[in-house]
Design an enzyme around this catalytic site. Structure first.
Site, PDB file in Angstrom:
ATOM      1  N   TRP A 126       0.823  -1.209   0.000  1.00 18.06           N
ATOM      2  CA  TRP A 126       0.000   0.000   0.000  1.00 18.06           C
ATOM      3  C   TRP A 126       0.857   1.259   0.000  1.00 18.06           C
ATOM      4  O   TRP A 126       0.354   2.356  -0.211  1.00 18.06           O
ATOM      5  CB  TRP A 126      -0.963   0.006   1.195  1.00 18.06           C
ATOM      6  CG  TRP A 126      -0.298   0.122   2.553  1.00 18.06           C
ATOM      7  CD1 TRP A 126       0.434  -0.825   3.186  1.00 18.06           C
ATOM      8  CD2 TRP A 126      -0.332   1.253   3.434  1.00 18.06           C
ATOM      9  NE1 TRP A 126       0.858  -0.369   4.411  1.00 18.06           N
ATOM     10  CE2 TRP A 126       0.398   0.899   4.594  1.00 18.06           C
ATOM     11  CE3 TRP A 126      -0.923   2.517   3.369  1.00 18.06           C
ATOM     12  CZ2 TRP A 126       0.570   1.768   5.672  1.00 18.06           C
ATOM     13  CZ3 TRP A 126      -0.756   3.378   4.453  1.00 18.06           C
ATOM     14  CH2 TRP A 126      -0.008   3.009   5.585  1.00 18.06           C
ATOM     15  N   ASP A 127       2.168   1.088   0.204  1.00 20.25           N
ATOM     16  CA  ASP A 127       3.103   2.213   0.175  1.00 20.25           C
ATOM     17  C   ASP A 127       2.974   2.995  -1.140  1.00 20.25           C
ATOM     18  O   ASP A 127       3.132   4.223  -1.157  1.00 20.25           O
ATOM     19  CB  ASP A 127       4.541   1.718   0.272  1.00 20.25           C
ATOM     20  CG  ASP A 127       4.799   0.814   1.462  1.00 20.25           C
ATOM     21  OD1 ASP A 127       3.828   0.285   2.042  1.00 20.25           O
ATOM     22  OD2 ASP A 127       5.968   0.611   1.804  1.00 20.25           O
ATOM     23  N   GLU A 144       1.608  -1.921  13.338  1.00 22.78           N
ATOM     24  CA  GLU A 144       1.662  -3.383  13.390  1.00 22.78           C
ATOM     25  C   GLU A 144       2.114  -3.904  14.752  1.00 22.78           C
ATOM     26  O   GLU A 144       2.240  -5.118  14.936  1.00 22.78           O
ATOM     27  CB  GLU A 144       2.564  -3.901  12.269  1.00 22.78           C
ATOM     28  CG  GLU A 144       1.963  -3.673  10.893  1.00 22.78           C
ATOM     29  CD  GLU A 144       2.942  -3.903   9.756  1.00 22.78           C
ATOM     30  OE1 GLU A 144       2.485  -4.071   8.617  1.00 22.78           O
ATOM     31  OE2 GLU A 144       4.162  -3.905  10.001  1.00 22.78           O
ATOM     32  N   LYS A 182       4.402   1.730  16.038  1.00 23.88           N
ATOM     33  CA  LYS A 182       5.464   1.551  15.047  1.00 23.88           C
ATOM     34  C   LYS A 182       5.546   2.738  14.095  1.00 23.88           C
ATOM     35  O   LYS A 182       6.623   3.175  13.716  1.00 23.88           O
ATOM     36  CB  LYS A 182       5.204   0.259  14.270  1.00 23.88           C
ATOM     37  CG  LYS A 182       6.264  -0.100  13.246  1.00 23.88           C
ATOM     38  CD  LYS A 182       5.874  -1.367  12.507  1.00 23.88           C
ATOM     39  CE  LYS A 182       6.919  -1.729  11.460  1.00 23.88           C
ATOM     40  NZ  LYS A 182       6.482  -2.860  10.611  1.00 23.88           N
ATOM     41  N   GLN A 183       4.398   3.250  13.685  1.00 19.78           N
ATOM     42  CA  GLN A 183       4.340   4.344  12.714  1.00 19.78           C
ATOM     43  C   GLN A 183       3.004   5.050  12.874  1.00 19.78           C
ATOM     44  O   GLN A 183       2.151   4.620  13.631  1.00 19.78           O
ATOM     45  CB  GLN A 183       4.476   3.798  11.295  1.00 19.78           C
ATOM     46  CG  GLN A 183       3.305   2.935  10.855  1.00 19.78           C
ATOM     47  CD  GLN A 183       3.573   2.193   9.560  1.00 19.78           C
ATOM     48  OE1 GLN A 183       4.251   1.178   9.558  1.00 19.78           O
ATOM     49  NE2 GLN A 183       3.049   2.691   8.458  1.00 19.78           N
TER      50      GLN A 183
END
Length: 768
Positions: free
Chosen positions: A359-360, A490, A602-603
């Site tokens: 999906w990046d 995640e 994580k992000q």
């Protein structure tokens, strides 16, 4: 402590001094690509030290059977692996019968690598004292041609320094290679023919299972004292290797030079029976130009790329080097020539993530390609997903969804899901929303609506159907809930009501309903075709609207923020700054159980939603959410710093924005994550570009108008970038005193700068 052996330079990546411990990292950092193929910066000559051999062909992969201890229904049957392709760069070198090998030499000095990003070539040079007492200097320069993208070229020059010698130089091709990354140690390649013709050699091989046929080829040209040398090679041949060996007496101080042209032809582009002839044609074109002529074409092609995509930064060479490295690698990976291809997270620099599409592409890469290329390149990325719609519907069917619901894969080569981590494959479904958002983003930026009636609306309908079926009605809450999902963070798996996923679901449905009405009105023939093809009914769309209007979003009245998921506040809320440094990075130091129970992110997760839908929320709300979530964010995803940099800039926190920018731009150069030897983080590099253009430059499209709120880090004197906005080329220059705009190609344009209208006239520099 981050690595610091890469020299700071505005246009080159430079390493000086030989250190065997850095070889694998440098093989990643100095990688080459041209969109059609790529390779790690492996030595041409023999090297018996630790190395990660890697050459890759775009779109060629192997379905490596999934390896799990416990099979679950719906599991992908394979993980698609980008294949380590037959090696064409190899050159065996013997000096007075001793093999040149930097791992066994008595000494290596004056070792230097340079990746020249301005001109698109890689050079390595060294002086070596061999065990037999001979001292030589070697200079090797290579590039992968943008002009003839089946071909790469190497100029390998050997000069004896302390005596006359006998040199044997043997360029070779080798198909007896293996992948670093393999589930079952399968044989990926079957070599079918090994042949030579004069100074040319060919290996025909095909991949097992997927049956991609390839021809790996080469041609050798020799020069002594600057003049061509004609000699018949001694042939070295096995079932999977072919070498052309040349022997030459070389005087002390005189250079002996090999020009090696090599590369691949592939059945993706040509008939299998014609691959050798197409290879010969490519070699003819390359050798007619000659090494220097082909290199000149390379310099011209890169000059054209840089003319549009360069970002200049004055006053901060580390920041300048970082952004150019990111832009360079993005262009090496994908140039938009082939809608069958996409952008893998490692590009052509390693095997992690399978080299597949994530999906990046839609969330991070599309804005870069829209603004630095023409809109056809972005169209190709969207067309890639349309071409995989039927596979996305099949993926959803395997999980029990019906009626044309589409679940796009987390990881794919051909549209099939091939990611084999259960909690991501089944649960990280937010990737569907990124596809829809990219369609919206393309129209918002380019002003071109034609993709939606032609292809995009069918994609949107499939995704809306998925979201409608993925929620269920909670009698307790009297709202629709989204259970058992994984958001972008995640470090939380199988949670309920991830805010980002649920918000995307609502937006996707609303956006699809809106586009149905627009297409019905302005493109009635397309509308009739799509309704007929999808069997969409009013009853169904009414049901969608009920879901979108009543989705549950977890919210904390105490903190006045949307909660990342229902149970987020049940965690032990210790901020990252209070973690012991010995615990970092947690993904390498902690058990997965401990990570899942922690509050660490994580992000960007909730903040990813605030990035996509910034105009849905006030600046005050962004600030509140940023202040709540960022202190728990460990930024252990390459995709994290860029989003936070953009949002910190929006909040006028320029020191923080700059810190995040430097981290995203130099993520690989400084090896923040201690993993660069596995390959580069290609897709996050597009986020680095966004950090400057959308973060510091403040570029947005609001009410169908181009807008800027420029800011500048105190470390910079000025910066400048170009964008292609609706076929108009605009140069933006920002300094501490002013921002200037110039249309270098296009017509008069009205924009907003700091909420004030500004008129741009072609050829005139306007300060704002």
């Amino acid at each position: 402590m981050n690595q610091d052996y890469i020299k700071v330079d505005p246009w080159s990546i430079i390493e000086e001094g030989f250190d065997a411990k850095q070889v694998k990292s440098s093989e990643s950092l100095f990688s080459l690509g041209n969109g059609a193929m790529g390779q790690r910066a492996n030595f041409e000559e023999e090297y018996t030290g630790e190395t990660f051999q890697g050459s890759y062909i775009a779109g060629v992969y192997y379905p490596d059977k999934t390896r799990v201890g416990w099979w679950k229904n719906g599991y992908p049957e394979y993980f698609a692996k980008v294949l380590n392709a037959p090696n064409w760069i190899g050159i065996e070198v013997l000096i007075n019968e001793e093999l040149v090998d930097l791992n066994t030499c008595k000494s290596v000095r004056e070792f230097k690598r340079e990746l020249n990003m301005r001109e698109g070539w890689y050079q390595r040079s060294f002086t070596a004292l061999l065990q037999n007492g001979v001292e030589i200097s070697v200079r090797s320069t290579r590039f992968l041609s943008l002009d003839i993208d089946a071909v790469g070229a190497i100029k390998y020059e050997i000069t004896p320094l302390n005596q006359d010698v006998e040199v044997i130089i043997a360029p070779y091709l080798d198909s007896g290679i293996t992948n670093e990354d393999s589930n079952w140690d399968d044989k990926f390649w079957n070599t079918t023919n090994v042949d030579s013709e004069g100074s040319q050699a060919f290996i025909e091989a095909h991949t097992m299972k997927t049956n991609f046929a390839t021809c790996t080829f080469m041609e050798a040209k020799l020069f002594y004292k600057g003049s061509p040398v004609e000699m018949k090679p001694h042939l070295k041949k096995t079932d999977s290797l072919i070498g052309l060996s040349y022997k030459q007496k070389v005087e002390k101080g005189e250079p002996f030079t090999l020009h090696k042209f090599g590369g691949y032809t592939v059945s993706r582009d040509h008939k299998e029976s014609e691959l050798v002839q197409v290879a010969k044609d490519a070699l003819f074109s390359a050798t007619t130009l000659g090494y220097e002529g082909l290199l000149q074409k390379q310099k011209e092609a890169w000059a054209k790329i840089w003319e549009m995509s360069d970002i200049t930064i004055n006053g901060d060479v580390k920041a300048q080097q970082g952004i150019r490295f990111n832009i360079f690698q993005l262009n090496q990976t994908y140039l938009g020539k082939d809608s069958r291809l996409n952008i893998g997270p490692k590009g052509f620099t390693g095997e992690k993530y399978g080299g597949s599409t994530y999906w990046d592409t839609e969330a991070y890469c599309l804005p870069f390609y829209m603004a630095t290329k023409n809109q056809q390149v972005a169209w190709s990325l969207l067309e890639y997903r349309y071409n995989h719609l039927e596979k996305a519907i099949e993926n959803a069917q395997k999980l029990g969804f019906k009626n044309g619901a589409a679940l796009y894969p987390m990881v794919t080569m051909n549209g099939e899901e091939c990611h084999n981590e259960w909690e991501i494959t089944f649960e990280e479904i937010h990737r569907n929303g990124a596809i829809s958002f990219a369609i919206y983003n393309y129209h918002r930026y380019t002003g071109d609506y034609s993709y939606i009636p032609k292809m995009g609306l069918e994609v949107l309908i499939g995704i809306a159907r998925f979201w409608h079926q993925r929620v269920n009605f909670s009698e307790d809450k009297q709202q629709y809930v989204m259970l058992g999902v994984t958001g972008p963070n995640e470090y939380e798996n199988n949670v309920n009501n991830n805010w980002y996923t649920s918000y995307l679901a609502k937006w996707c449905i609303d956006y699809t309903l809106e586009q149905l009405e627009i297409v019905k009105e302005i493109c009635p023939k397309d509308y009739a075709r799509i309704i007929s093809k999808t069997n969409l009914t009013i009853t169904e769309t009414d049901d969608w609207a009920k879901v979108a209007g009543n989705i549950y979003f977890p919210y904390s009245e105490k903190h006045e923020v949307f909660l990342q998921q229902d149970g987020f506040l049940d965690k032990e809320m210790i901020k990252v700054e209070d973690l012991d440094k010995s615990d970092r990075p947690i993904n390498q130091k902690w058990s997965w159980d401990r990570i899942l129970r922690s509050p660490y992110i994580k992000q960007a997760d909730v903040l990813q939603g605030f990035y996509f839908f910034e105009d849905h929320f006030s600046k005050e709300s962004l600030e509140k959410h940023f202040d709540f979530y960022e202190p728990f964010t460990v930024h252990e995803s390459s995709l994290s710093p860029c989003v936070h940099s953009i949002q910190a800039a929006k909040l006028d926190r320029m020191d923080q924005a700059y810190t995040f920018y430097l981290r995203t731009s130099r993520l690989d150069l400084d090896d923040y994550n201690k993993e660069v030897e596995e390959g580069l983080h290609i897709t996050s590099m597009a986020g680095t570009w966004m950090s400057i253009v959308e973060g510091f430059g403040g570029m947005r499209i609001l009410n169908n108008q181009l807008c800027f709120t420029p800011r500048i880090p105190k470390q910079w004197e000025s910066y400048a970038f170009k964008i292609n906005f609706r076929n108009q080329i605009i140069t933006v220059t920002v300094s501490g005193q002013y921002t200037s705009f110039e249309i270098t190609e296009g017509k008069e344009l009205s924009i907003q700068v700091n909420d004030k209208p500004v008129s741009l006239i072609p050829g005139k520099v306007v300060q704002a």
